[in-house]
Motif scaffolding. Structure first.
Motif: not given
Lengths: 343, 376
Positions: B190, B192, B194-195
């Motif tokens: 996954v 996202r 900044n992640d």
């Protein structure tokens, strides 16, 4: 010995105090509820929640307890419980203990600039009236307190204040209330700029203001007072955490998964770190102290930090995490070393 | 992972346009059917090769490999495993010679088959016994594809373990052998703003006896990931890579990531690359078809358990993906053949909602500054 080292030694002494277990148990009950008769209730835990999030150590619980009636009138505020007489007495004892250490550390400033002592009081804004007559204080190892006070006498802020207290300087004439208000305003102004930005006029003090001017001398003293106030505030937090926890929370390779922005600015060093949720026993609220121990190749970020911001995310799809905004604390317990540059 | 830093997967991924991936990958491999290309390859890597026989070995192996692969496409299951095994042996000889830069000393397969006469009759229960750590083909290929680790010999591997270790076969494997443990766990990546995280559907570890301890059986897991975390409502098991933790796991031909469970063999915990598992499986089926027709022929003719279908899928998967894996090892990149439009970058998706949120956040910060913020 640096202030930080002296503070750690005081914390170590606190951990062997007989009263510590009692204090720890009380705060734990306030946070998570107690099995003791009559104390486990939502309102009691509401007191604990509000007290902890006030971020002013034991005083937070005392203020909430004292002003519970007023706070309950706020919108959406549920009922707030009360401390029992014994609990109140215990918390007032520990708060007095911290106040006494602060007072000892401020002795030298009191001799040099008496009207500034209130200005650096981390608890100045909070009007608390002690309700119990102190029956006995908390005694701590005198040597460790002595070392801490001696270390505080070497705080760079005190050097700066001495340097800039010129005969022409009228800062001694400023009423203590007004001086306190100005220092508080500077602190608020720094806070309002957030973690990675800073008020431009603070840096301007070094760059554009004429070095021999009254304005420069007063400006230097005021910013030095801000730094000293910050150091005391951080000391109080370390002492508070020493009562409650056996060790500082550590952000390391076992819980950190992302390092965000890392900035070294005029004021000091700030960093943003994302980690898994720390154990609930480890203090992770804003104002709390954490250690970073991350073996990074490119730059060293290990050290003691103050949590300025903690955004917790709990999600079924993306898991639980927290994003911490941190300011680095130097050996003088100061997170704004830019305000006390070397002479 | 640092904010803004691409994860190492995307840095190592190379996408190549191909309308026919199989044809395209063989074009890349057959490049080394020409002596001049082999010489150029070694020269670029500053490897001095004077032995022309060595160059001819590489060239010949690769040319023969393609012919065996093509022959296996039109053969039935009676002989396709053997043809494919010969093709793979030649291919791996050629590619590993390119990788190492010197000839390999191979005197035998490096493993033998052990039929369990008292077994259930399942093909999956047939065992493979590795031996000959110095001159066996298996050990020699492991030096190239298993990062130089010497393959521990002596303990048997079942075909069941081999098939259970191949990511592409996972659903068919679990369907064919409901009580068997798979050795791969599919992971969803996954990304996202900044992640970055990876997550596992808890259903995918239900079969493991020790569900809480399954991650301890993944080689290097604790060095690379933080402690796994079960999210709310036990919807996912969330995995976060450690700062500085390298990537582990393998990718299937579809691009799906899998974590590999180690096999315990003697005193060793072993996790082999998929190419080696495929090689061992092809050896087993090739050997069965060639030397045990009394077992293989009735199986191919009239299997009613579904094992035949699984093995056919294994053969097809190996035929398609083993050359791709060989190229990945040779070029040290994950090569994926895609059919996207080339030469165009679409930036028209501006993520309007996310932009609005970012602007609102900035405005809040500015307003807060203007008001003087909150005091401490």
């Amino acid at each position: 010995m640096s202030i930080l080292q002296a503070a750690y030694r005081v914390c170590k002494s606190i951990r062997s105090l007989p009263v510590r277990e009692e204090v720890k148990g009380l705060i734990h009950n306030l946070s998570f509820g107690s099995l003791a008769e009559g104390t486990q209730s939502r309102s009691y835990r509401e007191l604990g929640f509000l007290g902890k999030n006030a971020s002013i150590q034991f005083l937070g619980y005392l203020v909430v307890n004292q002003k519970g009636d007023v706070l309950e009138d706020l919108p959406y505020q549920t009922k707030i419980g009360s401390l029992s007489p014994d609990e109140l007495s215990l918390l007032e004892r520990t708060h007095r203990f911290i106040l006494q250490i602060d007072k000892n550390c401020c002795d030298y400033l009191g001799a040099v600039l008496p009207n500034a002592v209130d200005a650096i009081d981390p608890y100045l804004q909070h009007d608390y009236k002690f309700q119990r007559v102190p029956d006995k204080g908390i005694s701590l190892n005198l040597e460790s307190i002595g070392n801490l006070c001696a270390a505080f006498e070497q705080h760079p802020s005190l050097r700066i204040i001495r340097e800039h207290l010129t005969p022409r300087n009228n800062i001694r004439q400023i009423p203590k209330e007004r001086l306190s208000c100005v220092v508080l305003t500077i602190v608020s102004r720094i806070d309002s700029y957030g973690l990675f930005d800073e008020p431009p006029d603070l840096q301007q003090l070094e760059i554009t203001v004429k070095k021999n001017s009254q304005r420069y001398h007063v400006g230097k003293i005021l910013t030095a007072l801000v730094a000293l106030k910050t150091s005391l505030s951080i000391l109080n937090q370390l002492l508070y955490q020493a009562f409650l926890y056996d060790k500082l929370a550590v952000l390391n390779q076992e819980n950190v998964f992302q390092i965000g922005k890392h900035s070294r600015s005029f004021l000091g060093e700030s960093i943003s770190v994302s980690s898994q949720l720390l154990n609930h026993e480890i203090f992770s609220n804003a104002g709390g102290m954490v250690l970073i121990k991350l073996p990074l190749n490119n730059h060293k970020i290990d050290g003691l930090y103050r949590i300025e911001r903690n955004d917790v995310s709990v999600s079924a799809d993306f898991g639980n995490s927290m994003k911490l905004g941190l300011r680095r604390i130097d050996n003088d317990l100061n997170c704004y070393p830019g305000l006390t540059p070397d002479g | 992972m640092k904010k803004g830093e691409k994860d190492k997967v995307s840095e190592k991924l190379k996408e190549i346009f191909a309308e026919d991936p199989d044809s395209e990958q063989w074009q890349m491999i057959l490049h080394f059917g020409y002596l001049s290309n082999i010489e150029k390859f070694f020269k670029e890597r500053k490897i001095q090769v004077d032995d022309k026989g060595f160059l001819e070995t590489i060239s010949g192996s690769i040319m023969q490999a393609q012919e065996y692969f093509n022959a296996s496409k039109v053969a039935s299951l009676h002989t396709s495993p053997l043809l494919l095994y010969y093709g793979v042996s030649n291919l791996m000889l050629g590619i590993s010679s390119l990788m190492i830069g010197s000839s390999l000393t191979i005197e035998n397969h490096g493993m033998r088959l052990e039929l369990n006469k008292e077994g259930s009759g399942r093909i999956a229960d047939v065992e493979i016994r590795p031996f000959g750590s110095e001159t066996g083909a298996l050990s020699q290929f492991c030096k190239a594809f298993y990062k130089g680790t010497v393959f521990p010999c002596g303990d048997n591997w079942t075909i069941l373990e081999i098939l259970g270790s191949i990511p592409e076969l996972k659903p068919d494997f679990e369907n064919c052998y409901p009580d068997a443990q798979s050795y791969t766990i599919p992971v969803q990546i996954v990304r996202r703003d900044n992640d970055y995280l990876e997550r596992i559907n808890p259903i995918n570890i239900e079969r493991f006896e020790n569900r809480t301890g399954v991650f301890a059986e993944i080689e290097n897991f604790r060095n690379c990931y933080l402690l796994p975390e079960t999210s709310l409502e036990e919807k996912y098991i969330i995995l976060r890579r450690k700062i500085g933790g390298r990537e582990i796991g393998v990718y299937s031909v579809s691009g799906q990531k899998f974590l590999q469970i180690s096999h315990v063999k003697g005193n060793h915990c072993i996790t082999l690359p998929t190419i080696i598992y495929m090689y061992m499986g092809l050896f087993a089926f090739g050997h069965l078809s060639r030397y045990h027709p009394e077992r293989w022929s009735p199986f191919v003719r009239s299997d009613s358990t579904g094992e035949k279908q699984l093995i056919e899928k294994f053969i097809d998967t190996s035929r398609r993906y083993l050359p791709n894996l060989a190229l990945n090892h040779l070029h040290q990149k994950r090569i994926r053949f895609v059919n996207n439009t080339q030469g165009a970058l679409d930036l028209s998706n501006t993520m309007e909602e996310e932009l609005k949120e970012m602007i609102q956040q900035e405005l809040r910060v500015l307003l807060n500054k203007k008001r003087g913020g909150s005091g401490k």
